[in-house]
Design a protein around this motif. Structure first.
Motif, short mmCIF file in Angstrom:
data_model
loop_
_atom_site.label_atom_id
_atom_site.label_comp_id
_atom_site.label_asym_id
_atom_site.label_seq_id
_atom_site.Cartn_x
_atom_site.Cartn_y
_atom_site.Cartn_z
N GLU A 193 -76.13 41.41 -67.45
CA GLU A 193 -75.51 41.81 -66.19
C GLU A 193 -76.47 41.72 -65.01
OE1 GLU A 193 -72.04 44.97 -66.66
OE2 GLU A 193 -73.88 45.66 -67.64
N ASP A 206 -66.27 39.57 -62.18
CA ASP A 206 -65.51 38.32 -62.22
C ASP A 206 -66.08 37.31 -61.23
OD1 ASP A 206 -63.04 37.15 -63.51
OD2 ASP A 206 -62.55 36.81 -61.39
N MET A 209 -69.01 35.59 -62.83
CA MET A 209 -68.54 34.59 -63.79
C MET A 209 -68.12 33.30 -63.07
SD MET A 209 -67.93 34.36 -67.16
CE MET A 209 -67.67 36.01 -67.81
N ARG A 223 -73.21 42.52 -71.69
CA ARG A 223 -73.03 43.77 -70.96
C ARG A 223 -73.54 44.99 -71.73
NH1 ARG A 223 -67.25 44.26 -68.54
NH2 ARG A 223 -68.42 45.32 -66.89
N ALA A 228 -69.47 42.15 -74.13
CA ALA A 228 -69.78 40.88 -73.49
C ALA A 228 -68.50 40.16 -73.13
CB ALA A 228 -70.63 40.00 -74.42
N ALA A 229 -68.64 39.12 -72.31
CA ALA A 229 -67.49 38.33 -71.89
C ALA A 229 -67.89 36.87 -71.79
CB ALA A 229 -66.96 38.81 -70.54
N VAL A 236 -63.05 35.26 -66.15
CA VAL A 236 -63.20 35.71 -67.55
C VAL A 236 -62.05 35.18 -68.41
CG1 VAL A 236 -63.28 37.72 -69.08
CG2 VAL A 236 -64.43 37.80 -66.85
N HIS A 238 -62.40 35.64 -72.16
CA HIS A 238 -62.40 36.59 -73.27
C HIS A 238 -63.41 37.69 -72.97
CE1 HIS A 238 -61.12 32.76 -75.17
NE2 HIS A 238 -60.37 33.53 -75.93
N SER A 239 -63.04 38.92 -73.29
CA SER A 239 -63.96 40.05 -73.12
C SER A 239 -63.78 40.99 -74.30
CB SER A 239 -63.68 40.79 -71.82
OG SER A 239 -64.56 41.89 -71.65
N GLN A 240 -64.90 41.47 -74.86
CA GLN A 240 -64.82 42.37 -76.01
C GLN A 240 -65.82 43.50 -75.85
OE1 GLN A 240 -64.92 40.54 -79.88
NE2 GLN A 240 -63.82 38.72 -79.19
N LEU A 275 -67.77 35.15 -79.48
CA LEU A 275 -68.12 36.36 -78.73
C LEU A 275 -68.27 37.53 -79.70
CD1 LEU A 275 -68.56 37.10 -75.73
CD2 LEU A 275 -66.18 37.87 -75.69
#
Length: 296
Positions: A193, A206, A209, A223, A228-229, A236, A238-240, A275
């Motif tokens: 980050e 965003d 990104m 993150r 992470a994304a 973005v 995908h983000s998990q 990811l």
């Protein structure tokens, strides 16, 4: 895509210092002190080997350490391509850990500073499906020219390139635009980050990104405990989140993430699954001291 990955980066000896309490100026403080193999590039290569990837690792070490390091990497499933430096010793990194597991560093890059074009011949790219470069390689003129030459050859061969910025301290010294100019266009960037914000001057996640996506086809932002994304110029995709784990030492967590992500990518899995693999690798890395997988 070939499943072989070429990693270029530093080899260091990590000296990890965990004091029992605050430093006492002019006096003693008990501490746990350990020596472990390290360096961002070395960490990534070893984590890739642990993930079952076919990995080559190109770097420079002190001449007297070369055979030792070659044996070490081979034993961990990594094919070493190491140059031995007769003038400078192998690099050393002193890591000071606070009680929360956060780190401060003292760095002597040693032989890594003499990495040159002769250490990165174009033949290293034969059969390679992705080149992963640690950002540390860009922060000194000799290694930078050598890596830029290798990346020109990779682009000419249409071999994907992944960049890990590696050090927010060095990024601040050289300036974000200078670093982005040095790197040039690439297929992947793995930024945390802080690095993403510095490289883009964007506070919005965003926005970071999308900005990085103008230069890098795929953008991964790490993150920490928030996961992470992955995405690109459209934002973005995908983000998990990250699992809740007991943090012992964050050294090498970003390297473990990148290596685990790349190993999954080279197996041909979808970006969301890459990811998840990266987050799992990073979470595993913070649960013990040192930047490389525990052996045995």
């Amino acid at each position: 895509m070939s499943a072989r990955v070429l990693v270029v980066g530093d080899v260091m000896t990590d000296i990890i210092v965990r004091p029992e309490g605050p430093m006492v100026p002019g006096s003693d403080r008990r501490a746990e002190i350990r020596n472990r193999p390290g360096g961002s590039g070395a960490n990534q290569a070893v984590w890739l080997g642990a993930a079952g990837a076919d990995v080559l690792f190109a770097a420079r070490v002190g001449a007297t350490d070369r055979a030792m390091y070659e044996n070490y990497f081979r034993g961990l499933g990594v094919v070493p391509v190491l140059a031995g430096d007769r003038d400078l010793p192998s690099g050393v990194l002193v890591t000071l850990l606070d009680p929360g597991g956060e780190r401060s560093f003292l760095t002597d890059r040693g032989a890594n500073l003499n990495l040159g074009p002769e250490d990165l011949p174009e033949t290293l790219l034969d059969g390679v499906g992705l080149v992963l470069v640690s950002g540390y390689s860009f922060f000194a003129s000799g290694p930078r020219r050598a890596v830029q030459g290798l990346l020109r050859s990779a682009r000419a061969r249409h071999i994907p390139i992944a960049i890990d910025p590696a050090s927010i301290g060095f990024l601040e010294e050289v300036g974000p635009q200078m670093f982005r100019d040095w790197v040039g266009p690439a297929d992947w960037i793995f930024a945390n980050e802080g690095e993403a914000e510095l490289l883009t001057a964007e506070a919005d996640f965003d926005g970071q990104m999308r900005s990085l996506g103008e230069q890098f086809k795929h953008v991964v932002i790490k993150r920490g405990r928030f996961g992470a994304a992955v995405g690109g110029r459209d934002g973005v995709s995908h983000s998990q989140p990250a699992p809740i784990v007991s943090v012992v030492d964050t050294t090498g967590a970003g390297d473990a993430f990148a290596a685990s992500f790349v190993a999954a990518l080279l197996r041909g899995v979808q970006h969301g699954s890459c990811l998840a693999a990266g987050i799992e690798g990073g979470a595993r890395a913070v649960q013990f001291i040192g930047g490389q997988p525990q052996q045995g």
